[in-house]
Motif scaffolding. Structure first.
Motif, PDB file in Angstrom:
ATOM      1  N   UNK A 244       0.852  -1.192   0.000  1.00  0.00           N
ATOM      2  CA  UNK A 244       0.000   0.000   0.000  1.00  0.00           C
ATOM      3  C   UNK A 244       0.884   1.238   0.000  1.00  0.00           C
ATOM      4  N   UNK A 245       0.634   2.140  -0.951  1.00  0.00           N
ATOM      5  CA  UNK A 245       1.332   3.429  -0.978  1.00  0.00           C
ATOM      6  C   UNK A 245       0.515   4.405  -0.151  1.00  0.00           C
ATOM      7  N   UNK A 246       1.096   4.934   0.931  1.00  0.00           N
ATOM      8  CA  UNK A 246       0.365   5.770   1.884  1.00  0.00           C
ATOM      9  C   UNK A 246       0.422   7.246   1.502  1.00  0.00           C
ATOM     10  N   UNK A 247       1.629   7.780   1.352  1.00  0.00           N
ATOM     11  CA  UNK A 247       1.851   9.187   0.975  1.00  0.00           C
ATOM     12  C   UNK A 247       1.306  10.157   2.018  1.00  0.00           C
ATOM     13  N   UNK A 248       0.874  11.366   1.550  1.00  0.00           N
ATOM     14  CA  UNK A 248       0.563  12.472   2.458  1.00  0.00           C
ATOM     15  C   UNK A 248      -0.515  12.152   3.483  1.00  0.00           C
ATOM     16  N   UNK A 249      -1.648  11.656   3.006  1.00  0.00           N
ATOM     17  CA  UNK A 249      -2.843  11.551   3.832  1.00  0.00           C
ATOM     18  C   UNK A 249      -2.858  10.228   4.571  1.00  0.00           C
ATOM     19  N   UNK A 250      -2.639  10.264   5.883  1.00  0.00           N
ATOM     20  CA  UNK A 250      -2.673   9.040   6.682  1.00  0.00           C
ATOM     21  C   UNK A 250      -4.096   8.836   7.193  1.00  0.00           C
ATOM     22  N   UNK A 251      -4.973   8.438   6.259  1.00  0.00           N
ATOM     23  CA  UNK A 251      -6.381   8.206   6.568  1.00  0.00           C
ATOM     24  C   UNK A 251      -6.538   6.738   6.953  1.00  0.00           C
ATOM     25  N   UNK A 252      -6.770   6.490   8.240  1.00  0.00           N
ATOM     26  CA  UNK A 252      -6.801   5.116   8.735  1.00  0.00           C
ATOM     27  C   UNK A 252      -7.859   4.284   8.017  1.00  0.00           C
ATOM     28  N   UNK A 253      -9.035   4.864   7.777  1.00  0.00           N
ATOM     29  CA  UNK A 253     -10.102   4.131   7.093  1.00  0.00           C
ATOM     30  C   UNK A 253      -9.691   3.764   5.671  1.00  0.00           C
ATOM     31  N   UNK A 254      -9.159   4.734   4.920  1.00  0.00           N
ATOM     32  CA  UNK A 254      -8.790   4.479   3.527  1.00  0.00           C
ATOM     33  C   UNK A 254      -7.637   3.485   3.415  1.00  0.00           C
ATOM     34  N   UNK A 255      -6.657   3.600   4.319  1.00  0.00           N
ATOM     35  CA  UNK A 255      -5.534   2.653   4.295  1.00  0.00           C
ATOM     36  C   UNK A 255      -6.016   1.252   4.635  1.00  0.00           C
ATOM     37  N   UNK A 256      -6.886   1.148   5.644  1.00  0.00           N
ATOM     38  CA  UNK A 256      -7.427  -0.159   6.034  1.00  0.00           C
ATOM     39  C   UNK A 256      -8.220  -0.784   4.890  1.00  0.00           C
ATOM     40  N   UNK A 257      -9.011   0.039   4.181  1.00  0.00           N
ATOM     41  CA  UNK A 257      -9.779  -0.470   3.039  1.00  0.00           C
ATOM     42  C   UNK A 257      -8.848  -0.930   1.920  1.00  0.00           C
ATOM     43  N   UNK A 258      -7.784  -0.170   1.676  1.00  0.00           N
ATOM     44  CA  UNK A 258      -6.833  -0.540   0.620  1.00  0.00           C
ATOM     45  C   UNK A 258      -6.178  -1.885   0.937  1.00  0.00           C
ATOM     46  N   UNK A 259      -5.834  -2.098   2.200  1.00  0.00           N
ATOM     47  CA  UNK A 259      -5.224  -3.369   2.592  1.00  0.00           C
ATOM     48  C   UNK A 259      -6.222  -4.516   2.425  1.00  0.00           C
ATOM     49  N   UNK A 260      -7.455  -4.276   2.877  1.00  0.00           N
ATOM     50  CA  UNK A 260      -8.487  -5.312   2.770  1.00  0.00           C
ATOM     51  C   UNK A 260      -8.776  -5.666   1.306  1.00  0.00           C
ATOM     52  N   UNK A 261      -8.854  -4.655   0.458  1.00  0.00           N
ATOM     53  CA  UNK A 261      -9.113  -4.891  -0.970  1.00  0.00           C
ATOM     54  C   UNK A 261      -7.982  -5.678  -1.616  1.00  0.00           C
ATOM     55  N   UNK A 262      -6.748  -5.401  -1.186  1.00  0.00           N
ATOM     56  CA  UNK A 262      -5.601  -6.120  -1.738  1.00  0.00           C
ATOM     57  C   UNK A 262      -5.634  -7.593  -1.333  1.00  0.00           C
ATOM     58  N   UNK A 263      -6.067  -7.866  -0.106  1.00  0.00           N
ATOM     59  CA  UNK A 263      -6.120  -9.256   0.362  1.00  0.00           C
ATOM     60  C   UNK A 263      -7.242 -10.030  -0.322  1.00  0.00           C
ATOM     61  N   UNK A 264      -8.409  -9.406  -0.438  1.00  0.00           N
ATOM     62  CA  UNK A 264      -9.584 -10.106  -0.979  1.00  0.00           C
ATOM     63  C   UNK A 264      -9.697 -10.004  -2.494  1.00  0.00           C
ATOM     64  N   UNK A 265      -8.897  -9.081  -3.087  1.00  0.00           N
ATOM     65  CA  UNK A 265      -8.956  -8.850  -4.542  1.00  0.00           C
ATOM     66  C   UNK A 265     -10.359  -8.448  -4.996  1.00  0.00           C
ATOM     67  N   UNK A 266     -11.043  -7.698  -4.156  1.00  0.00           N
ATOM     68  CA  UNK A 266     -12.381  -7.213  -4.511  1.00  0.00           C
ATOM     69  C   UNK A 266     -12.602  -5.862  -3.836  1.00  0.00           C
ATOM     70  N   UNK A 267     -13.443  -4.997  -4.443  1.00  0.00           N
ATOM     71  CA  UNK A 267     -13.672  -3.668  -3.862  1.00  0.00           C
ATOM     72  C   UNK A 267     -14.384  -3.756  -2.521  1.00  0.00           C
ATOM     73  N   UNK A 268     -14.042  -2.815  -1.646  1.00  0.00           N
ATOM     74  CA  UNK A 268     -14.660  -2.756  -0.321  1.00  0.00           C
ATOM     75  C   UNK A 268     -15.643  -1.590  -0.292  1.00  0.00           C
ATOM     76  N   UNK A 269     -16.917  -1.879  -0.071  1.00  0.00           N
ATOM     77  CA  UNK A 269     -17.946  -0.840  -0.031  1.00  0.00           C
ATOM     78  C   UNK A 269     -18.377  -0.497   1.390  1.00  0.00           C
ATOM     79  N   UNK A 270     -17.677  -1.018   2.368  1.00  0.00           N
ATOM     80  CA  UNK A 270     -18.013  -0.710   3.765  1.00  0.00           C
ATOM     81  C   UNK A 270     -17.682   0.744   4.069  1.00  0.00           C
TER      82      UNK A 270
END
Length: 525
Positions: free
Chosen positions: A242-268
């Motif tokens: 996951x490339x984090x960069x400027x914005x350390x948004x915990x929700x967005x980073x967590x969703x990006x990690x989850x999407x990478x693991x499941x290989x599907x979009x997260x709509x939560x």
């Protein structure tokens, strides 16, 4: 060289801070000048709001460039007046204390009202002089505000320049090139740190954080990618980048990690739902997570982000790349912090050749020893600079084109290379007081070795160290400034020394770029 919007913005913030000083406000009220300077602050705030737009337009509009030059000159004049106010206020305070000391032993002095001190000849002369100065500043401010409208300068959303938001594209785990030069030893050490599973106390989480720390452009992401794709880490599952960069948004980073693991979009939508799912995905598994380009120094945000990973299996690892040593220490342990060094001259030349010579036949002139020396001198071990310079020359076939680029400062080729936006990010993330101190370092010659006190005393002499609320000594406060810049990879320890420091040539160029013509130095040839 253009006047930097970021430097001016930082300078104006310092002026606002000084205008809010309680001692200065008290003096201004006594002199009947408070409302005048309050109006200054409002006008400067209006002007500051369009600095982002002015920064972009000055490159093609000479009138805007002149407007920024005039604003910078005015800002320095305002600072000079505030210095005079502070000096006069202190002088009167000392005179009043002296009068009170004399009054304790003199009956005549006791009969003189303290309020008459402001009507002394020197005080009256100062007041007349200052009112003339204030009238001039007010007139210039009004003119600049009017010109702001005439030039069509616009307020950007949030008052931030779009140029300020420019940054390299996000990274990925896919290698962009088949070969990496000069990092075999670093890779071996990182793999050893990743695979190490020594017994640890129960209080330690099931995962460890290994940080790669260095200035921008050294190759932190490249090294992390090499480790991530090595067969030695095949037993880690899942593996996530996951490339984090400027914005350390915990929700967005967590969703990006989850999407990478499941290989599907997260709509939560809620953080709780996302982290519950993430915890379920990593529970009992030995994972490897790369968080690339982290800037966050908020320990609370990190604590929230890491909570789902506590369910992972022992031996799990996170790799964090960052320019800030403080980030590495917040997220992990000092012994797990890997400080990546610059490339050797030979490896830097190899990177340049890989990107510069692939498109055509290499002439003897282009592959000469003199060309090699120029490349090594320009890049100074920074692989990003070698890659960018090679890319600039990739399709240049004529010798005169090569000569022009090789004889130009790489910093002045900013329209055609990626070095400028990468290194400027380090400046963007500095707080205002450090931006001024860093810009002042433009006076330091390239390759100059300096010690901490030398630089701190220069900052003190220029009045760049702001008084602290806890009354710290300026020298101690300057030491904190210095070590903050050191932890951000702006300064680096000189090779073979524990007390001497240097700035990379391109970081030195960055200081010159952001300071404009507010600093200059003379160097013997």
């Amino acid at each position: 060289m253009v006047v930097g919007e970021l430097f001016l913005s930082a300078f104006l913030k310092v002026l606002f801070h000084r205008l809010a000083s309680s001692e200065l406000l008290q003096f201004l009220r006594q002199e009947g000048l408070y409302k005048k300077l309050q109006k200054w602050e409002k006008t400067l705030t209006m002007v500051q709001a369009v600095l982002g737009d002015a920064e972009e337009k000055q490159l093609t509009d000479m009138a805007v460039k002149m407007w920024l030059d005039n604003l910078r000159d005015l800002a320095y004049d305002v600072e000079d007046i505030l210095d005079e106010f502070a000096t006069e206020a202190l002088s009167r305070k000392l005179k009043l204390q002296h009068r009170d000391d004399q009054a304790s032993t003199s009956k005549v002095q006791k009969l003189i009202p303290a309020s008459l001190s402001k009507w002394s000849p020197s005080a009256v002369k100062f007041s007349v002089h200052m009112r003339s100065q204030i009238k001039d500043i007010s007139s210039r401010l009004e003119e600049l505000c009017k010109q702001r409208n005439d030039l069509g300068l616009q307020i950007n959303a949030g008052g931030v320049s779009t140029a300020r938001q420019q940054r390299p594209p996000p990274s990925s785990s896919v290698p962009p090139e088949p070969a990496v030069f000069g990092r075999d030893e670093d890779k071996a050490k990182l793999l050893e740190m990743i695979q190490r599973n020594e017994p640890e106390p129960d209080a330690v989480p099931n995962f460890r954080v290994v940080s790669i720390v260095a200035m921008g452009g050294v190759g932190k992401t490249t090294l992390a990618r090499e480790v991530y794709n090595d067969k030695a880490v095949d037993d880690f599952n899942p593996r996530v980048w996951v490339c984090v960069s400027d914005e350390f948004d915990v929700l967005e980073i967590s969703k990006a990690i989850l999407e990478s693991i499941t290989c599907s979009p997260c709509n939560l939508k809620s953080l709780n739902e996302v982290q519950v799912q993430l915890k379920n995905q990593v529970a009992g598994k030995k994972f490897l997570l790369v968080l690339d380009d982290v800037w966050n120094k908020d320990y609370g945000s990190w604590e929230i982000l890491k909570s789902p990973f506590l369910a992972g299996a022992k031996g799990s690892k996170m790799i964090v790349t960052t320019r800030l040593e403080d980030v590495a220490l917040i997220m992990g342990r000092d012994i797990d912090c890997y400080k990546l060094r610059l490339l050797s001259d030979n490896d830097c030349w190899s990177v340049f050749r890989k990107h510069g010579f692939e498109s055509g036949v290499v002439s003897g002139h282009q592959n000469s020893e003199s060309t090699r020396l120029k490349v090594v001198e320009k890049c100074r071990g920074l692989p990003l600079a070698a890659r960018s310079l090679g890319g600039l020359l990739r399709y240049k076939t004529r010798n005169d084109e090569w000569e022009h680029i090789m004889n130009s400062e790489i910093w002045n080729l900013s329209d055609e290379n990626e070095v400028l936006p990468v290194l400027r990010l380090s400046y963007h993330h500095l707080p205002s007081h450090l931006k001024r101190c860093f810009a002042y370092c433009a006076i330091l010659p390239k390759d100059y070795e300096f010690d901490e006190k030398e630089v701190v005393f220069l900052w003190m002499a220029e009045g760049l160290i702001e008084p602290s609320e806890d009354n710290k000594q300026p020298e101690d406060l300057g030491g904190e400034y210095f070590h903050d810049l050191l932890s951000r990879s702006i300064f680096q320890l000189s090779i073979g020394s524990d007390t001497k420091f240097i700035m990379h040539d391109l970081v030195n160029d960055l200081a010159q770029s952001v300071s404009g013509d507010t600093c200059f130095r003379l160097e013997s040839s």
